[in-house]
Design a protein around this motif. Structure first.
Motif, PDB file in Angstrom:
ATOM      1  N   ALA A 116       0.798  -1.228   0.000  1.00 50.80           N
ATOM      2  CA  ALA A 116       0.000   0.000   0.000  1.00 50.80           C
ATOM      3  C   ALA A 116       0.831   1.278   0.000  1.00 50.80           C
ATOM      4  O   ALA A 116       0.270   2.360   0.055  1.00 50.80           O
ATOM      5  CB  ALA A 116      -0.916   0.014   1.230  1.00 50.80           C
ATOM      6  N   PHE A 117       2.160   1.133  -0.085  1.00 51.16           N
ATOM      7  CA  PHE A 117       2.993   2.308   0.167  1.00 51.16           C
ATOM      8  C   PHE A 117       3.569   2.939  -1.095  1.00 51.16           C
ATOM      9  O   PHE A 117       4.462   3.773  -1.018  1.00 51.16           O
ATOM     10  CB  PHE A 117       4.114   1.943   1.143  1.00 51.16           C
ATOM     11  CG  PHE A 117       3.581   1.420   2.451  1.00 51.16           C
ATOM     12  CD1 PHE A 117       2.956   2.266   3.353  1.00 51.16           C
ATOM     13  CD2 PHE A 117       3.660   0.069   2.757  1.00 51.16           C
ATOM     14  CE1 PHE A 117       2.438   1.789   4.546  1.00 51.16           C
ATOM     15  CE2 PHE A 117       3.157  -0.421   3.949  1.00 51.16           C
ATOM     16  CZ  PHE A 117       2.534   0.438   4.845  1.00 51.16           C
ATOM     17  N   GLY A 118       3.020   2.586  -2.248  1.00 51.10           N
ATOM     18  CA  GLY A 118       3.469   3.206  -3.476  1.00 51.10           C
ATOM     19  C   GLY A 118       2.454   4.157  -4.071  1.00 51.10           C
ATOM     20  O   GLY A 118       2.538   4.512  -5.241  1.00 51.10           O
ATOM     21  N   ALA A 119       1.480   4.560  -3.260  1.00 52.53           N
ATOM     22  CA  ALA A 119       0.363   5.345  -3.786  1.00 52.53           C
ATOM     23  C   ALA A 119       0.490   6.842  -3.531  1.00 52.53           C
ATOM     24  O   ALA A 119      -0.406   7.604  -3.882  1.00 52.53           O
ATOM     25  CB  ALA A 119      -0.949   4.846  -3.169  1.00 52.53           C
ATOM     26  N   SER A 120       1.593   7.286  -2.957  1.00 50.49           N
ATOM     27  CA  SER A 120       1.715   8.697  -2.587  1.00 50.49           C
ATOM     28  C   SER A 120       1.553   9.625  -3.784  1.00 50.49           C
ATOM     29  O   SER A 120       0.850  10.637  -3.710  1.00 50.49           O
ATOM     30  CB  SER A 120       3.062   8.953  -1.906  1.00 50.49           C
ATOM     31  OG  SER A 120       3.155   8.229  -0.703  1.00 50.49           O
ATOM     32  N   ALA A 132      -8.225  -0.387  -4.801  1.00 48.32           N
ATOM     33  CA  ALA A 132      -7.115  -1.179  -5.335  1.00 48.32           C
ATOM     34  C   ALA A 132      -6.139  -1.619  -4.256  1.00 48.32           C
ATOM     35  O   ALA A 132      -5.408  -2.593  -4.434  1.00 48.32           O
ATOM     36  CB  ALA A 132      -6.382  -0.378  -6.404  1.00 48.32           C
ATOM     37  N   LEU A 133      -6.122  -0.908  -3.126  1.00 41.99           N
ATOM     38  CA  LEU A 133      -5.106  -1.168  -2.106  1.00 41.99           C
ATOM     39  C   LEU A 133      -5.670  -1.814  -0.837  1.00 41.99           C
ATOM     40  O   LEU A 133      -4.931  -1.984   0.137  1.00 41.99           O
ATOM     41  CB  LEU A 133      -4.405   0.153  -1.722  1.00 41.99           C
ATOM     42  CG  LEU A 133      -3.676   0.872  -2.852  1.00 41.99           C
ATOM     43  CD1 LEU A 133      -3.141   2.210  -2.363  1.00 41.99           C
ATOM     44  CD2 LEU A 133      -2.540   0.016  -3.400  1.00 41.99           C
ATOM     45  N   MET A 134      -6.923  -2.188  -0.841  1.00 44.18           N
ATOM     46  CA  MET A 134      -7.545  -2.641   0.397  1.00 44.18           C
ATOM     47  C   MET A 134      -7.328  -4.130   0.696  1.00 44.18           C
ATOM     48  O   MET A 134      -7.733  -4.621   1.746  1.00 44.18           O
ATOM     49  CB  MET A 134      -9.051  -2.348   0.364  1.00 44.18           C
ATOM     50  CG  MET A 134      -9.813  -3.110  -0.707  1.00 44.18           C
ATOM     51  SD  MET A 134     -11.537  -2.558  -0.829  1.00 44.18           S
ATOM     52  CE  MET A 134     -12.187  -3.047   0.767  1.00 44.18           C
ATOM     53  N   ASN A 135      -6.650  -4.843  -0.189  1.00 43.18           N
ATOM     54  CA  ASN A 135      -6.464  -6.276   0.017  1.00 43.18           C
ATOM     55  C   ASN A 135      -5.015  -6.661   0.293  1.00 43.18           C
ATOM     56  O   ASN A 135      -4.608  -7.795   0.043  1.00 43.18           O
ATOM     57  CB  ASN A 135      -6.983  -7.048  -1.202  1.00 43.18           C
ATOM     58  CG  ASN A 135      -8.494  -6.991  -1.291  1.00 43.18           C
ATOM     59  OD1 ASN A 135      -9.181  -7.174  -0.296  1.00 43.18           O
ATOM     60  ND2 ASN A 135      -9.000  -6.712  -2.494  1.00 43.18           N
ATOM     61  N   GLY A 136      -4.253  -5.715   0.818  1.00 44.58           N
ATOM     62  CA  GLY A 136      -2.890  -6.045   1.212  1.00 44.58           C
ATOM     63  C   GLY A 136      -2.874  -7.046   2.352  1.00 44.58           C
ATOM     64  O   GLY A 136      -3.887  -7.263   3.028  1.00 44.58           O
ATOM     65  N   GLY A 137      -1.720  -7.683   2.557  1.00 42.29           N
ATOM     66  CA  GLY A 137      -1.626  -8.737   3.566  1.00 42.29           C
ATOM     67  C   GLY A 137      -0.935  -8.303   4.842  1.00 42.29           C
ATOM     68  O   GLY A 137      -0.271  -7.273   4.904  1.00 42.29           O
ATOM     69  N   GLU A 138      -1.109  -9.118   5.874  1.00 43.11           N
ATOM     70  CA  GLU A 138      -0.409  -8.967   7.148  1.00 43.11           C
ATOM     71  C   GLU A 138       0.726  -9.979   7.218  1.00 43.11           C
ATOM     72  O   GLU A 138       0.632 -11.072   6.654  1.00 43.11           O
ATOM     73  CB  GLU A 138      -1.370  -9.223   8.314  1.00 43.11           C
ATOM     74  CG  GLU A 138      -2.570  -8.296   8.355  1.00 43.11           C
ATOM     75  CD  GLU A 138      -3.569  -8.685   9.438  1.00 43.11           C
ATOM     76  OE1 GLU A 138      -3.407  -9.791  10.025  1.00 43.11           O
ATOM     77  OE2 GLU A 138      -4.503  -7.906   9.675  1.00 43.11           O
ATOM     78  N   VAL A 139       1.780  -9.644   7.958  1.00 49.65           N
ATOM     79  CA  VAL A 139       2.829 -10.634   8.196  1.00 49.65           C
ATOM     80  C   VAL A 139       2.475 -11.537   9.376  1.00 49.65           C
ATOM     81  O   VAL A 139       3.012 -12.641   9.501  1.00 49.65           O
ATOM     82  CB  VAL A 139       4.209  -9.973   8.429  1.00 49.65           C
ATOM     83  CG1 VAL A 139       4.647  -9.193   7.205  1.00 49.65           C
ATOM     84  CG2 VAL A 139       4.227  -9.103   9.678  1.00 49.65           C
ATOM     85  N   TYR A 140       1.556 -11.081  10.216  1.00 50.10           N
ATOM     86  CA  TYR A 140       1.142 -11.879  11.367  1.00 50.10           C
ATOM     87  C   TYR A 140       0.631 -13.248  10.896  1.00 50.10           C
ATOM     88  O   TYR A 140      -0.210 -13.347  10.003  1.00 50.10           O
ATOM     89  CB  TYR A 140       0.050 -11.156  12.151  1.00 50.10           C
ATOM     90  CG  TYR A 140      -0.422 -11.905  13.375  1.00 50.10           C
ATOM     91  CD1 TYR A 140       0.263 -11.790  14.581  1.00 50.10           C
ATOM     92  CD2 TYR A 140      -1.526 -12.741  13.312  1.00 50.10           C
ATOM     93  CE1 TYR A 140      -0.165 -12.488  15.709  1.00 50.10           C
ATOM     94  CE2 TYR A 140      -1.963 -13.444  14.435  1.00 50.10           C
ATOM     95  CZ  TYR A 140      -1.267 -13.315  15.628  1.00 50.10           C
ATOM     96  OH  TYR A 140      -1.678 -14.017  16.736  1.00 50.10           O
ATOM     97  N   GLY A 141       1.168 -14.285  11.501  1.00 48.85           N
ATOM     98  CA  GLY A 141       0.738 -15.632  11.166  1.00 48.85           C
ATOM     99  C   GLY A 141       1.382 -16.215   9.920  1.00 48.85           C
ATOM    100  O   GLY A 141       1.148 -17.385   9.593  1.00 48.85           O
TER     101      GLY A 141
END
Length: 313
Positions: A116-120, A132-141
């Motif tokens: 999500a960090f390339g949208a600035s 477009a950016l709402m389905n990013g993942g977590e590293v947790y788990g």
């Protein structure tokens, strides 16, 4: 006594740590072949990073050389066998930049997993790409796989565990019953390479470049990785096949990659074309171990190693 430094380091640490010693410090000396050969001809010690190739003709020119300080840990740019035969001591800065590399790996994992960090730039132009950016993942788990389980990899494992990741590693030089697999934060699972490739959501490379590791992560390895997995390479460029990596990214088999090291550094003309237009790719110019703090630690340790050797010799 004369010490020649061919690449950048903390100059204050250098000069303060070698009083009474002739110091030749030129961060660009590595690119001045004639001047480099002239300076090493009467040098007692040489301090380098990874670009200076301390091999063959350069070693032959350094007739008085007694020790080499390496501002880092990789030794593939130094002919250690030739140095040993001539009685030249080689001192890597073991441990001094471990934290910086480990933090880079974790930062890259978070960046690529979230996506999500390339949208600035788009937002700055008035866009709103939320959907477009709402389905990013977590590293947790998620499962972090470490190829190599030395000091830096163990720092990475500790930080990954703190984020709720499970950690596994492949290292044929660490026996399965070694106490290193049981850390104070929990168990790191030892796996064979194929099993590690298949099980990892994020794969991070932590092996030296040798005949055995060159091309270790090749087309076959990419085909065995999870679809959507992430690769992070802060080890050496030759460990991962860059063209096979590019294909895996273009075809959507990999979810992303962060490369801090490359087979050719700096890039020769046309080299960068293999990376053009690749999705979810982060490229940095071999700086994972370079922070202000790490540079001071690496410089201080290297100077101390060289000073001690010259005093004892």
């Amino acid at each position: 006594m004369k010490v020649v430094v061919t690449e950048f380091m903390d100059e204050h640490m250098l000069r303060a740590g070698l009083p009474g010693v002739e110091v030749v410090y030129d961060p660009e000396l590595v690119d001045k072949r004639d001047a480099l050969f002239a300076e090493v001809a009467n040098a007692d010690a040489l301090i380098v990073r990874n670009r200076t190739q301390v091999k063959g003709a350069l070693l032959d020119a350094a007739a008085r050389l007694r020790c080499i300080g390496r501002l880092g840990v990789g030794l593939d740019n130094i002919d250690t066998a030739a140095c040993k035969a001539r009685g030249i001591a080689v001192y890597p800065a073991t441990g001094a930049n471990d934290i910086s590399v480990a933090e880079y790996v974790i930062a890259a994992a978070l960046l690529l997993m979230r996506g999500a960090f390339g949208a600035s730039a788009e937002l700055a132009k008035g866009g709103w790409p939320r959907q477009a950016l709402m389905n990013g993942g977590e590293v947790y788990g998620k499962r972090l796989g470490l190829v190599g389980f030395g000091a830096i990899a163990r720092h990475v494992a500790r930080r990954a565990a703190a984020l709720g990741m499970t950690v596994a590693a492949h290292d044929p030089f660490v026996a399965n019953d070694d106490a290193a697999w049981t850390q104070d934060f929990g168990r790191v699972e030892p796996l064979g390479l194929d099993a590690l490739l298949a099980a990892s959501d994020i794969l991070s490379l932590h092996v030296p470049l040798t005949d055995a590791t060159h091309g270790l992560i090749d087309e076959r390895a990419f085909s065995r990785m999870k679809r959507g997995a992430i690769l992070i390479n802060t080890a050496r460029g030759g460990v991962a096949d860059e063209r096979a990596l590019a294909r895996a990214l273009r075809e959507g088999r990999l979810g992303g990659a962060a490369l801090d090291v490359f087979e050719a550094e700096p890039f020769p003309q046309g080299y960068a074309e293999r990376f053009e237009g690749l999705p979810n790719l982060v490229l940095t110019p071999h700086i994972a171990g370079l922070t202000a703090e790490a540079n001071r630690r690496v410089s201080e340790l290297t100077v101390a190693n060289v000073r001690r050797h010259l005093a004892e010799a």
